[in-house]
Design a protein around this motif. Structure first.
Motif, PDB file in Angstrom:
ATOM      1  N   MET A  21       0.809  -1.218   0.000  1.00 37.19           N
ATOM      2  CA  MET A  21       0.000   0.000   0.000  1.00 37.19           C
ATOM      3  C   MET A  21       0.845   1.271   0.000  1.00 37.19           C
ATOM      4  O   MET A  21       0.333   2.355   0.228  1.00 37.19           O
ATOM      5  CB  MET A  21      -0.962  -0.014   1.189  1.00 37.19           C
ATOM      6  N   GLU A  22       2.149   1.121  -0.266  1.00 32.53           N
ATOM      7  CA  GLU A  22       2.982   2.319  -0.403  1.00 32.53           C
ATOM      8  C   GLU A  22       2.606   3.113  -1.644  1.00 32.53           C
ATOM      9  O   GLU A  22       2.755   4.327  -1.685  1.00 32.53           O
ATOM     10  CB  GLU A  22       4.457   1.926  -0.449  1.00 32.53           C
ATOM     11  N   GLY A  23       2.105   2.422  -2.680  1.00 33.21           N
ATOM     12  CA  GLY A  23       1.721   3.122  -3.901  1.00 33.21           C
ATOM     13  C   GLY A  23       0.284   2.901  -4.310  1.00 33.21           C
ATOM     14  O   GLY A  23      -0.172   3.482  -5.298  1.00 33.21           O
ATOM     15  N   LEU A  24      -0.456   2.071  -3.561  1.00 34.76           N
ATOM     16  CA  LEU A  24      -1.844   1.765  -3.895  1.00 34.76           C
ATOM     17  C   LEU A  24      -2.759   2.088  -2.728  1.00 34.76           C
ATOM     18  O   LEU A  24      -2.360   1.985  -1.566  1.00 34.76           O
ATOM     19  CB  LEU A  24      -1.996   0.280  -4.257  1.00 34.76           C
ATOM     20  N   GLY A  25      -4.003   2.455  -3.047  1.00 38.38           N
ATOM     21  CA  GLY A  25      -5.001   2.654  -2.010  1.00 38.38           C
ATOM     22  C   GLY A  25      -5.404   1.313  -1.410  1.00 38.38           C
ATOM     23  O   GLY A  25      -5.239   0.265  -2.039  1.00 38.38           O
ATOM     24  N   PRO A  26      -5.959   1.316  -0.193  1.00 40.28           N
ATOM     25  CA  PRO A  26      -6.305   0.056   0.472  1.00 40.28           C
ATOM     26  C   PRO A  26      -7.330  -0.783  -0.283  1.00 40.28           C
ATOM     27  O   PRO A  26      -7.222  -2.013  -0.328  1.00 40.28           O
ATOM     28  CB  PRO A  26      -6.846   0.511   1.832  1.00 40.28           C
ATOM     29  N   TYR A  27      -8.327  -0.132  -0.891  1.00 34.67           N
ATOM     30  CA  TYR A  27      -9.348  -0.898  -1.613  1.00 34.67           C
ATOM     31  C   TYR A  27      -8.781  -1.479  -2.904  1.00 34.67           C
ATOM     32  O   TYR A  27      -9.092  -2.618  -3.276  1.00 34.67           O
ATOM     33  CB  TYR A  27     -10.555  -0.009  -1.941  1.00 34.67           C
TER      34      TYR A  27
END
Length: 288
Positions: A21-27
């Protein structure tokens, strides 16, 4: 052993989630994670088609797709509330409050007409105290995130009890596959509404997504369903709470996080509670 294996993969996946999740949203991260889990379970479903065909001929086959819907909904709500709560509270408090299911499961089991042994009650309390020392020692304030996690723990309790109801009576692979499908659709919908992503970020998070998708979603949840076919829900809840230990150790080894003496005491208490819950038999309890 299956439940401990599931706990190991769930605990170590906390590290994968942090990295992914360093580069992506949680969903978005969760949607790709559960999509991989769906593909993995779909492949298993295809490989076991001959076994299902023989069970149909013998009259012993019961589909797990329909029961998998409520199980999947319970897990999806639990996962989503946990993710949102992390925006408002700490990871330690989240881990601690989530594991309220250690105590909620035996309480619900009693209400549903099951006997819970004294050793299991003691093991549940000991494990719960252990998780507190391991993850939330000294954090006494309550905020919005904490309340969301509290609600989340009830859905984890529901997921454990629903699997206890269906695990030994329906096709375990189909049950897990539907669980993955429900979580994939739910997270993909939330990601489409609230988040955007670049494919380069997905490629950058490929290893954490693969680990969480195949081992945490595919392997671990299958182990949970298979394990709960032979272990009563109170024991299952305590055994699965050991994911907190695996998460702490993985964070120490991979992320360089440190563990205090209080946290090590928490690990010891949690393990003691898990062992105490195994006293005097490991089979399914009789319903009254």
């Amino acid at each position: 052993l299956m439940l401990l294996a599931a706990s190991f993969f769930w605990g170590t996946t906390f590290v994968a989630q942090i990295l992914g999740m360093e580069g992506l949203g949680p969903y978005t991260y969760a949607a790709f994670r559960f999509a991989l889990g769906t593909l993995f379970m779909g492949a298993l479903w295809f490989l076991y088609r001959r076994k299902r065909a023989s069970e149909r001929r013998a009259g012993t086959y019961r589909s797990g797709f329909l029961p998998g819907i409520p199980v999947g909904i319970a897990m999806f709500v639990g996962v989503t509330l946990q993710q949102v709560a992390l925006l408002y509270t700490t990871a330690g408090k989240t881990a601690f409050i989530t594991t309220l299911y250690i105590v909620l499961v035996p309480l619900a089991a009693v209400l549903l007409g099951q006997r819970v042994r004294a050793a299991q009650w003691c093991g549940a309390v000991l494990a719960f105290v252990g998780v507190y020392f391991l993850s939330a020692y000294g954090e006494l304030t309550i905020n919005t995130g904490d309340l969301l996690v509290l609600i989340c723990s009830f859905f984890w309790m529901a997921q454990i009890l629903l699997i206890d109801r269906y695990a030994s009576t329906v096709d375990a692979i189909e049950l897990c596959l539907m669980e993955m499908i429900v979580c994939m659709i739910g997270n993909a919908t939330l990601a489409a509404v609230y988040e955007t992503f670049l494919w380069s970020d997905v490629v950058g998070a490929a290893i954490p997504i693969l680990y969480a998708g195949i081992l945490s979603c595919g392997v671990a949840y299958t182990c949970q369903i298979l394990g709960q076919a032979y272990v009563e829900p109170t024991q299952a809840a305590i055994l699965m709470s050991t994911e907190a230990i695996f998460a702490a150790v993985a964070g120490w080894i991979i992320l360089g996080e440190t563990m205090s003496g209080i946290q090590m005491l928490g690990c010891a208490l949690l393990l003691s509670g898990a062992l105490m819950a195994q006293v005097r038999g490991t089979g399914k309890l009789q319903r009254n």
